[in-house]
Write a protein that holds these residues in place. Structure first.
Motif, PDB file in Angstrom:
ATOM      1  N   LEU A  62       0.959  -1.053   0.385  1.00 55.59           N
ATOM      2  CA  LEU A  62       0.042  -0.176  -0.419  1.00 55.59           C
ATOM      3  C   LEU A  62       0.918   1.906   0.165  1.00 55.59           C
ATOM      4  CD1 LEU A  62      -2.764  -1.311   2.831  1.00 55.59           C
ATOM      5  CD2 LEU A  62      -2.734  -0.401  -0.005  1.00 55.59           C
ATOM      6  N   VAL A  63       1.717   1.201   0.862  1.00 52.22           N
ATOM      7  CA  VAL A  63       2.638   2.883   0.779  1.00 52.22           C
ATOM      8  C   VAL A  63       3.268   2.758  -0.928  1.00 52.22           C
ATOM      9  CG1 VAL A  63       5.278   3.124   1.884  1.00 52.22           C
ATOM     10  CG2 VAL A  63       3.137   2.818   3.217  1.00 52.22           C
ATOM     11  N   LEU A  64       3.396   1.683  -1.235  1.00 58.41           N
ATOM     12  CA  LEU A  64       4.597   1.553  -2.229  1.00 58.41           C
ATOM     13  C   LEU A  64       3.490   2.685  -4.070  1.00 58.41           C
ATOM     14  CD1 LEU A  64       7.235  -1.556  -2.310  1.00 58.41           C
ATOM     15  CD2 LEU A  64       7.708   1.107  -1.694  1.00 58.41           C
ATOM     16  N   ASN A  65       2.357   1.463  -3.288  1.00 56.47           N
ATOM     17  CA  ASN A  65       1.531   2.239  -4.340  1.00 56.47           C
ATOM     18  C   ASN A  65       1.266   3.886  -4.273  1.00 56.47           C
ATOM     19  OD1 ASN A  65       1.139  -0.155  -6.573  1.00 56.47           O
ATOM     20  ND2 ASN A  65       0.069  -1.316  -4.989  1.00 56.47           N
ATOM     21  N   ALA A  66       0.834   4.031  -2.750  1.00 52.47           N
ATOM     22  CA  ALA A  66       0.820   5.415  -2.488  1.00 52.47           C
ATOM     23  C   ALA A  66       1.869   6.298  -2.894  1.00 52.47           C
ATOM     24  CB  ALA A  66       0.383   5.853  -0.944  1.00 52.47           C
ATOM     25  N   MET A  67       3.295   5.754  -2.873  1.00 54.15           N
ATOM     26  CA  MET A  67       4.227   6.882  -3.255  1.00 54.15           C
ATOM     27  C   MET A  67       3.751   6.720  -5.390  1.00 54.15           C
ATOM     28  SD  MET A  67       6.713   5.384  -0.904  1.00 54.15           S
ATOM     29  CE  MET A  67       8.072   7.063  -1.299  1.00 54.15           C
ATOM     30  N   ARG A  68       4.151   5.310  -5.454  1.00 59.28           N
ATOM     31  CA  ARG A  68       3.584   5.164  -7.585  1.00 59.28           C
ATOM     32  C   ARG A  68       2.465   6.478  -7.792  1.00 59.28           C
ATOM     33  NH1 ARG A  68       0.671   1.970 -10.662  1.00 59.28           N
ATOM     34  NH2 ARG A  68      -0.095   1.438  -8.585  1.00 59.28           N
ATOM     35  N   LYS A  69       1.301   6.612  -6.795  1.00 58.39           N
ATOM     36  CA  LYS A  69      -0.301   6.978  -7.563  1.00 58.39           C
ATOM     37  C   LYS A  69       0.262   8.156  -7.672  1.00 58.39           C
ATOM     38  CE  LYS A  69      -2.414   3.040  -7.532  1.00 58.39           C
ATOM     39  NZ  LYS A  69      -3.903   1.842  -6.557  1.00 58.39           N
ATOM     40  N   CYS A  70       0.790   8.794  -6.301  1.00 58.30           N
ATOM     41  CA  CYS A  70       0.587  10.006  -6.201  1.00 58.30           C
ATOM     42  C   CYS A  70       1.238  11.345  -7.039  1.00 58.30           C
ATOM     43  CB  CYS A  70       1.765  10.554  -4.577  1.00 58.30           C
ATOM     44  SG  CYS A  70       1.896  12.255  -3.701  1.00 58.30           S
ATOM     45  N   PRO A  71       0.584  12.310  -7.178  1.00 58.96           N
ATOM     46  CA  PRO A  71       0.602  12.750  -8.237  1.00 58.96           C
ATOM     47  C   PRO A  71       1.692  13.516  -8.559  1.00 58.96           C
ATOM     48  CG  PRO A  71      -1.649  14.302  -7.025  1.00 58.96           C
ATOM     49  CD  PRO A  71      -0.920  11.967  -6.563  1.00 58.96           C
ATOM     50  N   LYS A  72       2.127  13.799  -7.087  1.00 65.33           N
ATOM     51  CA  LYS A  72       2.867  15.090  -6.955  1.00 65.33           C
ATOM     52  C   LYS A  72       5.025  13.776  -7.063  1.00 65.33           C
ATOM     53  CE  LYS A  72      -0.326  17.375  -5.739  1.00 65.33           C
ATOM     54  NZ  LYS A  72      -0.442  18.507  -3.809  1.00 65.33           N
ATOM     55  N   LEU A  73       5.663  15.259  -7.264  1.00 64.61           N
ATOM     56  CA  LEU A  73       6.521  13.781  -7.075  1.00 64.61           C
ATOM     57  C   LEU A  73       7.242  14.079  -5.693  1.00 64.61           C
ATOM     58  CD1 LEU A  73       8.769  16.487  -9.777  1.00 64.61           C
ATOM     59  CD2 LEU A  73       7.713  14.420  -9.806  1.00 64.61           C
ATOM     60  N   ILE A  74       7.582  13.562  -4.787  1.00 57.95           N
ATOM     61  CA  ILE A  74       8.275  12.702  -3.641  1.00 57.95           C
ATOM     62  C   ILE A  74       9.645  12.925  -3.723  1.00 57.95           C
ATOM     63  CG2 ILE A  74       8.032  11.086  -2.106  1.00 57.95           C
ATOM     64  CD1 ILE A  74       5.009   9.937  -2.804  1.00 57.95           C
ATOM     65  N   ILE A  75      10.415  13.118  -2.508  1.00 59.20           N
ATOM     66  CA  ILE A  75      11.485  13.630  -2.011  1.00 59.20           C
ATOM     67  C   ILE A  75      12.120  12.517  -1.140  1.00 59.20           C
ATOM     68  CG2 ILE A  75      14.103  14.639  -1.316  1.00 59.20           C
ATOM     69  CD1 ILE A  75      12.610  17.170  -2.945  1.00 59.20           C
ATOM     70  N   VAL A  76      12.926  11.736  -1.377  1.00 62.01           N
ATOM     71  CA  VAL A  76      12.671  10.716  -0.204  1.00 62.01           C
ATOM     72  C   VAL A  76      14.132  11.547   0.530  1.00 62.01           C
ATOM     73  CG1 VAL A  76      13.266   8.534   0.973  1.00 62.01           C
ATOM     74  CG2 VAL A  76      11.491   9.052  -0.881  1.00 62.01           C
ATOM     75  N   ARG A  77      14.413  12.039   1.802  1.00 63.09           N
ATOM     76  CA  ARG A  77      15.443  11.930   2.719  1.00 63.09           C
ATOM     77  C   ARG A  77      15.999  10.762   3.859  1.00 63.09           C
ATOM     78  NH1 ARG A  77      17.232  13.119   8.524  1.00 63.09           N
ATOM     79  NH2 ARG A  77      18.455  14.711   8.542  1.00 63.09           N
ATOM     80  N   ILE A  78      17.243  10.383   3.037  1.00 60.03           N
ATOM     81  CA  ILE A  78      17.405   9.077   3.937  1.00 60.03           C
ATOM     82  C   ILE A  78      18.902   9.480   4.522  1.00 60.03           C
ATOM     83  CG2 ILE A  78      18.135   6.617   3.683  1.00 60.03           C
ATOM     84  CD1 ILE A  78      15.577   6.269   2.150  1.00 60.03           C
ATOM     85  N   GLN A  79      18.511   9.480   6.361  1.00 56.31           N
ATOM     86  CA  GLN A  79      19.557  10.379   6.583  1.00 56.31           C
ATOM     87  C   GLN A  79      20.671   8.688   7.318  1.00 56.31           C
ATOM     88  OE1 GLN A  79      16.502   9.855   7.440  1.00 56.31           O
ATOM     89  NE2 GLN A  79      16.297   9.166  10.160  1.00 56.31           N
ATOM     90  N   GLY A  80      20.315   7.543   7.677  1.00 56.59           N
ATOM     91  CA  GLY A  80      20.891   6.412   8.659  1.00 56.59           C
ATOM     92  C   GLY A  80      20.348   4.930   7.035  1.00 56.59           C
TER      93      GLY A  80
END
Length: 253
Positions: free
Chosen positions: A89-107
């Motif tokens: 569900l999370v992956l599909n929500a990110m895929r379908k989201c009409p907005k570009l998503i920046i992901v911050r990976i700190q560790g």
């Protein structure tokens, strides 16, 4: 801080920020996964947010993946599928989201966290952000996150991650293979770059970015069905004695 984890949101200057937190290495229990998917979907509908930033709290692990306590408690196929559907569900929500998503990976990030990093449209990381797909060692396999990771790094690098389930790959390896867009040597610099890119995108045309997002994700239209099928595989395998014994040994070590 919330004992059972929490998700917080904020919209400012056309930037929607979603932050998740769990005291156990920012791991993701089933309820948090569903809440996160719903939050991404709702934020994607907001006309006030032109771009989204997805991150976890702190400068430690980005995401420790699935909750081992919940994995241990699964005792039938339906429960297993339900749990792994959270990641789907999370992956599909990110895929379908009409907005570009920046992901911050700190560790460091493991398993499902690598899937989330892969589903970002632009992923920025700290040099300590080593990655690992540990699922095969658990007797499960990276089935649900596999399509997202393979889409980003290609079949060869995905094979490397999947087969060497106990080894870490560095943030620089992740950048060289396309999972991370850029890697920085300080958390302050990482945050500056995340903020800079988010502010830049917030001023761009939302319509143009939505069309770009559609183009970037072409060929993934079958993921609703595909990821559910993958969740069924994991839901079946998690019931094995091998997986139960591995998690017990890991928790007592």
């Amino acid at each position: 801080m919330a004992e059972n984890g929490e998700i917080t949101t904020n919209i400012k200057n056309n930037i929607g920020t979603i932050e998740f937190y769990h005291p156990k290495g920012n791991s993701l229990p089933g309820k948090m996964l569903r809440d996160l998917a719903e939050t991404i979907t709702e934020m994607g509908k907001s006309p006030k947010a032109h771009v989204l930033v997805l991150k976890s709290r702190g400068d430690g692990a980005f995401c420790a993946g699935a909750s081992f306590d919940e994995l241990m408690a699964i005792d039938n196929f339906d429960e297993g599928k339900h749990f792994f559907m959270g990641f789907a569900l999370v992956l599909n929500a990110m895929r379908k989201c009409p907005k570009l998503i920046i992901v911050r990976i700190q560790g460091k990030t493991v398993g499902g966290g690598v899937g989330i990093a892969s589903a970002g449209d632009y992923t920025l990381a700290h040099e300590s952000a080593a990655i690992k797909l540990s699922e095969l060692a658990l007797g499960i396999g990276p089935f649900v996150v596999g399509p997202a990771v393979e889409r980003k790094v290609g079949t060869s690098a995905f094979s490397t991650l999947s087969v060497d389930a106990s080894g870490w790959n560095s943030a620089h390896w992740a950048r060289e293979n396309g999972l991370f867009s850029k890697v920085w040597d300080s958390h302050d610099r990482l945050d500056e770059e995340v903020d800079s890119l988010a502010n830049q995108l917030a001023d761009y045309s939302p319509q143009a970015m939505e069309e770009l997002k559609k183009m970037l994700w072409q060929g993934t239209e079958n993921w609703d069905t595909l990821l559910e099928e993958r969740a069924e595989i994991s839901g079946r395998l998690v019931l094995s004695d091998y997986t139960k014994e591995f998690i017990e040994a890991f928790k007592s070590s």
